[in-house]
Enzyme design. Structure first.
Site, short mmCIF file in Angstrom:
data_model
loop_
_atom_site.label_atom_id
_atom_site.label_comp_id
_atom_site.label_asym_id
_atom_site.label_seq_id
_atom_site.Cartn_x
_atom_site.Cartn_y
_atom_site.Cartn_z
N ARG A 137 0.82 -1.23 0.00
CA ARG A 137 0.00 0.00 0.00
C ARG A 137 0.85 1.27 0.00
O ARG A 137 0.38 2.34 0.41
CB ARG A 137 -0.97 0.03 1.18
CG ARG A 137 -1.97 -1.09 1.15
CD ARG A 137 -3.21 -0.75 1.95
NE ARG A 137 -4.16 -1.83 1.89
CZ ARG A 137 -4.21 -2.85 2.74
NH1 ARG A 137 -3.34 -2.89 3.73
NH2 ARG A 137 -5.10 -3.80 2.60
N LYS A 191 3.90 11.76 -11.03
CA LYS A 191 3.07 10.95 -11.93
C LYS A 191 3.79 9.63 -12.15
O LYS A 191 4.94 9.62 -12.60
CB LYS A 191 2.86 11.65 -13.27
CG LYS A 191 1.81 12.74 -13.22
CD LYS A 191 1.49 13.23 -14.63
CE LYS A 191 0.46 14.34 -14.60
NZ LYS A 191 0.22 14.91 -15.94
N GLU A 228 11.72 19.20 -24.11
CA GLU A 228 10.98 19.53 -22.87
C GLU A 228 11.60 20.77 -22.19
O GLU A 228 10.89 21.55 -21.56
CB GLU A 228 10.98 18.35 -21.90
CG GLU A 228 10.28 17.09 -22.41
CD GLU A 228 8.75 17.11 -22.25
OE1 GLU A 228 8.21 18.12 -21.77
OE2 GLU A 228 8.12 16.10 -22.62
N LYS A 252 8.87 23.33 -13.10
CA LYS A 252 7.95 22.21 -12.88
C LYS A 252 7.53 22.16 -11.41
O LYS A 252 6.36 21.95 -11.09
CB LYS A 252 8.57 20.88 -13.32
CG LYS A 252 7.59 19.73 -13.07
CD LYS A 252 7.68 18.61 -14.04
CE LYS A 252 6.51 17.64 -13.79
NZ LYS A 252 6.56 16.47 -14.64
N GLU A 271 -3.30 18.03 -11.27
CA GLU A 271 -3.72 18.53 -12.58
C GLU A 271 -5.21 18.86 -12.66
O GLU A 271 -5.93 18.36 -13.52
CB GLU A 271 -3.32 17.54 -13.68
CG GLU A 271 -3.29 18.20 -15.05
CD GLU A 271 -2.57 17.36 -16.11
OE1 GLU A 271 -1.51 16.80 -15.82
OE2 GLU A 271 -3.10 17.30 -17.21
N ARG A 280 -1.43 22.65 -13.89
CA ARG A 280 -0.45 21.63 -14.27
C ARG A 280 -0.56 21.28 -15.75
O ARG A 280 0.41 20.85 -16.37
CB ARG A 280 -0.60 20.37 -13.40
CG ARG A 280 0.50 19.36 -13.68
CD ARG A 280 0.66 18.31 -12.59
NE ARG A 280 1.71 17.38 -12.95
CZ ARG A 280 2.30 16.53 -12.12
NH1 ARG A 280 1.93 16.51 -10.86
NH2 ARG A 280 3.24 15.71 -12.54
N ASN A 290 1.69 20.60 -20.51
CA ASN A 290 1.37 19.86 -21.74
C ASN A 290 1.45 20.74 -22.98
O ASN A 290 0.93 20.36 -24.04
CB ASN A 290 -0.02 19.24 -21.63
CG ASN A 290 -0.05 18.19 -20.54
OD1 ASN A 290 0.90 17.44 -20.38
ND2 ASN A 290 -1.13 18.16 -19.78
N HIS A 327 1.86 19.14 -26.34
CA HIS A 327 1.59 17.71 -26.18
C HIS A 327 0.34 17.23 -26.92
O HIS A 327 0.24 16.05 -27.24
CB HIS A 327 1.49 17.33 -24.71
CG HIS A 327 2.84 17.23 -24.03
ND1 HIS A 327 3.70 18.31 -23.92
CD2 HIS A 327 3.49 16.18 -23.46
CE1 HIS A 327 4.80 17.92 -23.29
NE2 HIS A 327 4.70 16.64 -23.00
N HIS A 334 0.92 14.08 -29.10
CA HIS A 334 0.29 12.76 -28.90
C HIS A 334 -0.31 12.25 -30.20
O HIS A 334 -0.25 11.05 -30.50
CB HIS A 334 -0.76 12.83 -27.79
CG HIS A 334 -0.15 13.02 -26.43
ND1 HIS A 334 -0.79 13.62 -25.38
CD2 HIS A 334 1.08 12.69 -25.97
CE1 HIS A 334 0.02 13.65 -24.33
NE2 HIS A 334 1.15 13.09 -24.66
N HIS A 373 9.49 11.06 -28.06
CA HIS A 373 8.51 11.92 -27.38
C HIS A 373 8.92 13.40 -27.40
O HIS A 373 8.12 14.27 -27.78
CB HIS A 373 8.29 11.43 -25.95
CG HIS A 373 7.36 12.31 -25.17
ND1 HIS A 373 6.01 12.35 -25.44
CD2 HIS A 373 7.57 13.19 -24.17
CE1 HIS A 373 5.43 13.23 -24.62
NE2 HIS A 373 6.35 13.73 -23.85
N1 GLY Z 1 4.71 15.59 -17.74
C1 GLY Z 1 3.59 16.35 -17.39
C2 GLY Z 1 3.33 16.37 -15.94
O1 GLY Z 1 4.11 15.87 -15.16
O2 GLY Z 1 2.30 16.85 -15.54
#
Ligand code: GLY
Length: 370
Positions: free
Chosen positions: A122, A144, A186, A228, A238, A242, A246, A249, A253, A267
């Site tokens: 957990r 993430k 990035e 960031k 997000e 956040r 993107n 992106h 994508h 990417h």
């Molecule tokens: N790579 C986008 C984020 O971490 O929100």
């Protein structure tokens, strides 16, 4: 030359340490987090061959013992079978609730190991030691974690913040130029989304960053991580801001899906082309001046990066098909495409208010020159 960026998330706050030769210092930096001198390291076979002994020595210098599992390198590893193997290995290693798992690799390993740590017993703590530029400036920071599903990328996962991130900028020296420049996509994104001065600095110093100047690399990684960290501190899960991360992106994508997530387009290469298209779209909508997309493209070109759709080898589908691919993006809300547009360099914002025709016309023109 070492820098520290703090990610302020209350009791889940942590530091990102950035600089050369951090692997050698890993033991001293990780020791304060440990209840017993033992860690389990998840890595990939390429990173293990290049850097695992340096990590072992760095940990051993503080009396920390490590065991490791090296998974195959590549995006296919971010899947249930490898995830299952990783979790079962951690259980076999008797990793306890108060132990630390180390994610030692690029974005694939960081995401998979972070997710394994999130569900093991957990939730156990983990440390990110990102070894690619993309992982250092993006995926290792912000919590993430996850794996891909047959239905799409990153569809299975959890928010699970690391306890520490060690971004050793010396390790970037073993990256191929193509992979490095992909990660640089990035880096440029951060300047474009929120810091015009940083973008200007990159215009002047980007070639130092790519050619290996360590001070320039530390500065580029530090500013990216700082941006960031600020955004994640404002909006960890997000719900709003956040999404600024993107930028580029939504186009990316669609292009990644159109090229089958293959070697045709990495990417960060898709992010760079996507940023150029997002600025082109912003200019067409009258949000920013036409000079801005020209400036974005000029910098990408000066860096020797993929800039236009013509730089992607092989055929691409038509504009309609690309817009349909965008609509399958997981960030679509209530069927509305969300774009990150800009009022100028460093002034991005999130909007769902983009006419399909405008996106189509930008893509049609971009495909016409491809
Ligand atoms: N790579 C986008 C984020 O971490 O929100």
């Amino acid at each position: 030359m070492h820098q520290t960026v703090h990610v302020e998330l209350g009791e889940r706050s942590y530091d990102v340490e950035i600089g050369p030769d951090l692997l050698a210092q890993s033991g001293a930096r990780i020791a304060p987090l440990l209840r017993r001198p033992k860690v389990a390291v998840l890595t990939d076979e390429n990173v293990a061959a290049l850097h695992l002994e340096a990590l072992r020595d760095g940990l051993a210098s503080a009396g920390i013992e490590m065991s490791s599992l090296a998974l195959p390198a590549g995006e296919a590893t971010k899947s249930w079978p490898h995830f299952e193997r990783a979790v079962e290995w951690l259980l076999a290693e008797k990793v306890e609730r108060r132990d630390i798992v180390i994610a030692f690799g690029g974005g694939v390993i960081g995401d998979l190991a972070g997710f394994a740590a999130a569900v093991l017993r957990r939730g156990v703590r983990f440390v990110q030691i990102p070894t690619s530029l993309l992982a250092q400036v993006d995926s290792s920071v912000g919590g993430k974690t996850g794996i891909n599903a047959p239905q799409g990328k990153n569809l299975i996962g959890a928010f699970h913040q690391p306890s520490l991130v060690l971004a050793d900028t010396s390790v970037l020296g073993t990256m191929t130029q193509r992979d490095f420049l992909s990660g640089y996509g990035e880096v440029v994104k951060y300047g474009l989304l929120g810091d015009a001065e940083f973008f200007e600095w990159l215009e002047g110093n980007g070639t130092d960053v790519s050619s290996g100047d360590m001070a320039a690399r530390v500065r580029a990684v530090t500013r990216s991580v700082q941006m960031k960290a600020d955004i994640v501190a404002r909006d960890e899960t997000e719900q709003g801001d956040r999404a600024l991360l993107n930028l580029g992106h939504t186009f990316c994508h669609a292009l990644e899906a159109a090229t089958g997530y293959s070697d045709r387009l990495l990417h960060g290469e898709g992010v760079a082309i996507g940023c150029a298209l997002a600025f082109e779209l912003s200019a067409r909508l009258g949000l920013c001046s036409q000079e801005d997309p020209s400036r974005v493209r000029a910098h990408l070109k000066a860096m020797g990066m993929k800039t236009d759709l013509a730089d992607i080898p092989g055929d691409l589908p038509g504009a309609e098909a690309l817009v349909d691919l965008m609509a399958q993006d997981k960030k679509v809300i209530d069927g509305q495409l969300r774009f990150i547009l800009a009022r100028g360099i460093g002034q991005a914002f999130v909007t769902s208010d983009v006419p399909r025709e405008a996106v189509l016309s930008v893509l049609e023109d971009a495909l016409a020159t491809a």
